[in-house]
Write a protein that holds these residues in place. Sequence first.
Motif, PDB file in Angstrom:
ATOM      1  N   LYS A  58       0.870  -0.958   0.123  1.00  8.26           N
ATOM      2  CA  LYS A  58      -0.246  -0.180   0.264  1.00  8.26           C
ATOM      3  C   LYS A  58       1.259   1.425   0.130  1.00  8.26           C
ATOM      4  O   LYS A  58       2.658   0.585   0.165  1.00  8.26           O
ATOM      5  N   LYS A  59       0.640   2.238  -0.755  1.00 10.78           N
ATOM      6  CA  LYS A  59       1.371   3.883  -0.383  1.00 10.78           C
ATOM      7  C   LYS A  59       0.659   4.267   0.986  1.00 10.78           C
ATOM      8  O   LYS A  59      -0.405   4.251   1.064  1.00 10.78           O
ATOM      9  N   ALA A  60       2.216   4.542   2.204  1.00  8.67           N
ATOM     10  CA  ALA A  60       1.845   5.533   2.943  1.00  8.67           C
ATOM     11  C   ALA A  60       0.335   6.093   2.864  1.00  8.67           C
ATOM     12  O   ALA A  60       0.161   6.247   2.136  1.00  8.67           O
ATOM     13  N   GLY A  61      -0.318   5.793   3.942  1.00 12.26           N
ATOM     14  CA  GLY A  61      -1.292   6.482   4.175  1.00 12.26           C
ATOM     15  C   GLY A  61      -3.009   6.037   3.858  1.00 12.26           C
ATOM     16  O   GLY A  61      -3.673   6.029   4.186  1.00 12.26           O
ATOM     17  N   GLU A  62      -2.760   4.793   3.147  1.00  8.86           N
ATOM     18  CA  GLU A  62      -3.838   4.112   2.689  1.00  8.86           C
ATOM     19  C   GLU A  62      -4.076   2.617   3.307  1.00  8.86           C
ATOM     20  O   GLU A  62      -3.295   2.469   3.671  1.00  8.86           O
ATOM     21  N   LYS A  63      -5.219   2.115   2.430  1.00  6.51           N
ATOM     22  CA  LYS A  63      -4.898   0.905   3.074  1.00  6.51           C
ATOM     23  C   LYS A  63      -4.826  -0.438   1.932  1.00  6.51           C
ATOM     24  O   LYS A  63      -4.060   0.296   0.656  1.00  6.51           O
ATOM     25  N   ALA A  64      -4.720  -1.451   3.012  1.00  7.10           N
ATOM     26  CA  ALA A  64      -3.538  -2.143   2.135  1.00  7.10           C
ATOM     27  C   ALA A  64      -4.622  -3.350   0.937  1.00  7.10           C
ATOM     28  O   ALA A  64      -5.454  -3.124   0.541  1.00  7.10           O
ATOM     29  N   ASN A  65      -3.474  -3.320   0.040  1.00  2.40           N
ATOM     30  CA  ASN A  65      -3.934  -3.968  -1.158  1.00  2.40           C
ATOM     31  C   ASN A  65      -2.593  -5.552  -1.199  1.00  2.40           C
ATOM     32  O   ASN A  65      -2.156  -5.954  -1.732  1.00  2.40           O
TER      33      ASN A  65
END
Length: 67
Positions: A58-65
């Motif tokens: 994930k991009k820092a600050g977003e939900k995990a994919n």
Amino acid sequence: MNDFTSSGYYELTHKNDRFSFLQFMREDVICDVCYITLKNVIAGETLTFEQSEVSGLKKAGEKANAS
């Protein structure tokens, strides 16, 4: 895998280990196996992971994919 066209930092989960402050460097396909290489901007360490072994990115600050 995420689209790496935007700059920023990523967090990655690989075999129950979490890695943070990663900056995308490259993606390679060797013998039909996809690898992603990221650099830890704090430690200066370059890390390469087989995409199939990455359980979260994930991009820092977003939900995990999941990959």
